[in-house]
Scaffold this active site. Structure first.
Site, mmCIF file in Angstrom:
data_model
loop_
_atom_site.group_PDB
_atom_site.id
_atom_site.type_symbol
_atom_site.label_atom_id
_atom_site.label_comp_id
_atom_site.label_asym_id
_atom_site.label_seq_id
_atom_site.Cartn_x
_atom_site.Cartn_y
_atom_site.Cartn_z
ATOM 1 N N GLU A 1 -5.651 -4.972 10.353
ATOM 2 C CA GLU A 1 -4.678 -3.902 10.578
ATOM 3 C C GLU A 1 -5.055 -3.118 11.837
ATOM 4 O O GLU A 1 -5.883 -2.202 11.775
ATOM 5 C CB GLU A 1 -4.666 -2.941 9.391
ATOM 6 C CG GLU A 1 -4.278 -3.584 8.082
ATOM 7 C CD GLU A 1 -3.766 -2.547 7.087
ATOM 8 O OE1 GLU A 1 -2.627 -2.692 6.644
ATOM 9 O OE2 GLU A 1 -4.498 -1.584 6.787
ATOM 10 N N GLY B 1 2.689 -1.049 4.343
ATOM 11 C CA GLY B 1 2.698 0.375 4.009
ATOM 12 C C GLY B 1 4.133 0.875 3.863
ATOM 13 O O GLY B 1 4.783 0.666 2.840
ATOM 14 N N GLY B 2 4.637 1.521 4.905
ATOM 15 C CA GLY B 2 5.959 2.165 4.868
ATOM 16 C C GLY B 2 7.060 1.293 4.291
ATOM 17 O O GLY B 2 7.858 1.744 3.453
ATOM 18 N N GLY C 1 1.747 2.550 10.747
ATOM 19 C CA GLY C 1 2.668 3.684 10.611
ATOM 20 C C GLY C 1 3.296 4.140 11.923
ATOM 21 O O GLY C 1 3.908 5.201 11.996
ATOM 22 N N SER D 1 2.857 -1.732 10.527
ATOM 23 C CA SER D 1 4.297 -1.736 10.825
ATOM 24 C C SER D 1 4.942 -3.104 10.604
ATOM 25 O O SER D 1 5.869 -3.495 11.315
ATOM 26 C CB SER D 1 4.572 -1.237 12.251
ATOM 27 O OG SER D 1 4.147 0.107 12.384
ATOM 28 N N ASN E 1 0.855 -1.185 0.000
ATOM 29 C CA ASN E 1 0.000 0.000 0.000
ATOM 30 C C ASN E 1 0.896 1.242 0.000
ATOM 31 O O ASN E 1 1.406 1.636 1.044
ATOM 32 C CB ASN E 1 -0.895 -0.044 1.255
ATOM 33 C CG ASN E 1 -1.840 1.139 1.324
ATOM 34 O OD1 ASN E 1 -1.913 1.944 0.396
ATOM 35 N ND2 ASN E 1 -2.557 1.248 2.428
ATOM 36 N N TRP E 2 1.084 1.809 -1.188
ATOM 37 C CA TRP E 2 2.005 2.950 -1.307
ATOM 38 C C TRP E 2 1.383 4.245 -0.757
ATOM 39 O O TRP E 2 2.060 5.246 -0.629
ATOM 40 C CB TRP E 2 2.422 3.150 -2.771
ATOM 41 C CG TRP E 2 3.274 2.040 -3.333
ATOM 42 C CD1 TRP E 2 3.711 0.909 -2.675
ATOM 43 C CD2 TRP E 2 3.815 1.948 -4.666
ATOM 44 N NE1 TRP E 2 4.473 0.129 -3.509
ATOM 45 C CE2 TRP E 2 4.556 0.736 -4.742
ATOM 46 C CE3 TRP E 2 3.737 2.752 -5.801
ATOM 47 C CZ2 TRP E 2 5.218 0.336 -5.900
ATOM 48 C CZ3 TRP E 2 4.393 2.344 -6.966
ATOM 49 C CH2 TRP E 2 5.132 1.147 -7.012
ATOM 50 N N LYS E 3 0.091 4.219 -0.501
ATOM 51 C CA LYS E 3 -0.626 5.400 0.008
ATOM 52 C C LYS E 3 -0.341 6.614 -0.880
ATOM 53 O O LYS E 3 -0.160 6.451 -2.083
ATOM 54 C CB LYS E 3 -0.272 5.645 1.474
ATOM 55 C CG LYS E 3 -0.498 4.386 2.318
ATOM 56 C CD LYS E 3 -0.446 4.633 3.794
ATOM 57 C CE LYS E 3 -0.635 3.309 4.534
ATOM 58 N NZ LYS E 3 -0.657 3.441 5.987
ATOM 59 N N HIS F 1 -9.995 0.493 4.487
ATOM 60 C CA HIS F 1 -8.769 0.878 5.198
ATOM 61 C C HIS F 1 -9.115 1.901 6.290
ATOM 62 O O HIS F 1 -9.936 2.787 6.073
ATOM 63 C CB HIS F 1 -7.744 1.457 4.208
ATOM 64 C CG HIS F 1 -6.383 1.576 4.836
ATOM 65 N ND1 HIS F 1 -6.066 2.574 5.721
ATOM 66 C CD2 HIS F 1 -5.273 0.800 4.731
ATOM 67 C CE1 HIS F 1 -4.811 2.404 6.134
ATOM 68 N NE2 HIS F 1 -4.310 1.336 5.543
ATOM 69 N N GLU G 1 -7.643 4.429 7.365
ATOM 70 C CA GLU G 1 -7.455 5.837 7.000
ATOM 71 C C GLU G 1 -8.671 6.374 6.242
ATOM 72 O O GLU G 1 -9.054 7.521 6.394
ATOM 73 C CB GLU G 1 -6.158 6.000 6.181
ATOM 74 C CG GLU G 1 -4.930 5.922 7.082
ATOM 75 C CD GLU G 1 -3.664 5.425 6.411
ATOM 76 O OE1 GLU G 1 -3.573 5.450 5.169
ATOM 77 O OE2 GLU G 1 -2.750 4.995 7.151
HETATM 78 P P1 PGA Z 1 2.294 0.513 7.655
HETATM 79 O O1 PGA Z 1 0.882 0.644 6.911
HETATM 80 O O2 PGA Z 1 2.920 -0.757 7.184
HETATM 81 O O3 PGA Z 1 3.065 1.735 7.259
HETATM 82 O O4 PGA Z 1 2.007 0.479 9.135
HETATM 83 C C1 PGA Z 1 0.061 -0.463 6.648
HETATM 84 C C2 PGA Z 1 -1.228 -0.023 6.022
HETATM 85 O O5 PGA Z 1 -1.774 1.019 6.413
HETATM 86 O O6 PGA Z 1 -1.745 -0.685 5.116
#
Ligand code: PGA
Length: 249
Positions: A165, A232-233, A171, A211, A9-11, A94, A96
């Protein structure tokens, strides 16, 4: 057996050149006989560029879309348009989007129906807040988020994977321990067994996200009910993402 999936997930990160070189790096690094499904979710403006240079097994998905097929919805794209571009997957639910964009279960259900109609696979995300974990309502929270899947047919469920998640882990660098993650994944599997059937539940991939990185992926992916990750990150760097892909074996 559920498919193994590693999703990136590159966001809202990376400029176009960076997105292209990240995909090039992944194409070169992922072995041809890789058994896990590898899916990247870039910012939507890069989807068509990335698909046009992608001659690998990596699949490209979309982080967001609107549930209507077409019409006067300024700024939106639909699932059938994404499918037309070559997208294979979408993310739905998600945290977010639930939190920052007020996406309700009612809206998420419409998005699920729309993606199914477009014949796009879905990674449906769920997760509890820190407060919910601390006050012990985390299992109930996840169960209520899963309820919107209850009316789907067996055939429709074939297009669904779930990503657990925990919001407090996204994050933050605070990963769920393998014990915490496995406990929740086993609970999700149990809910799916009770709602549908043992056979169907065993075929639904349940991914961990929050994470997840090259240092903890191995231990997490070794848990019996963890079928991969939504990253993500750590998916923004070729090396770390490739190490995570390597950990699924
Ligand atoms: P993260 O994000 O690995 O940066 O914690 C995961 C996600 O939100 O899909």
């Amino acid at each position: 057996m559920a498919n193994k999936i590693i999703a990136a997930n590159w966001k809202m990160n990376l400029m176009r050149d960076e997105a292209v070189s990240l995909l090039e790096g992944l194409k070169n690094g992922i072995p041809e006989n890789e058994k896990a499904d590898i899916v990247i979710f870039p910012p939507s403006i890069y989807i068509s560029d990335l698909i046009s240079i992608n001659d690998s097994q990596i699949e490209v998905g979309a982080q967001n879309f609107y549930f209507e097929n077409k019409g006067a919805f300024t700024g939106e794209v639909s699932a059938i348009q994404l499918k037309d571009m070559g997208c294979t997957h979408v993310l739905i639910g998600h945290s977010e989007r639930r939190e920052l964009f007020d996406e309700s279960n009612e809206l998420l259900f419409k998005k699920i129906k729309s993606a199914l109609h477009a014949n796009i696979k879905i990674i449906y995300c769920c997760g509890e807040s820190l407060q919910e974990r601390e006050d012990g309502s985390h299992l109930m929270k996840i169960q209520s988020q899963l309820e919107i899947l209850n009316s789907l047919t067996n055939n429709e469920l074939n297009s669904i994977s779930i990503a657990y998640e925990p919001i407090w882990a996204i994050g933050t660098g605070l990963t769920a321990t393998p014990l915490q993650a496995e406990e929740m994944h086993a609970f999700i599997r149990r809910v799916l067994i009770d709602t549908f059937s043992k056979e169907l539940a065993s075929e639904i991939s349940i991914l961990y996200g929050g994470s997840c990185n090259e240092n903890n992926a191995n231990e997490l992916f070794n848990c019996p009910n963890i079928d991969g990750g939504l990253i993500g990150g750590a998916s923004l760097k070729v090396d770390s993402f490739l190490k995570i892909v390597d950990s699924i074996k």
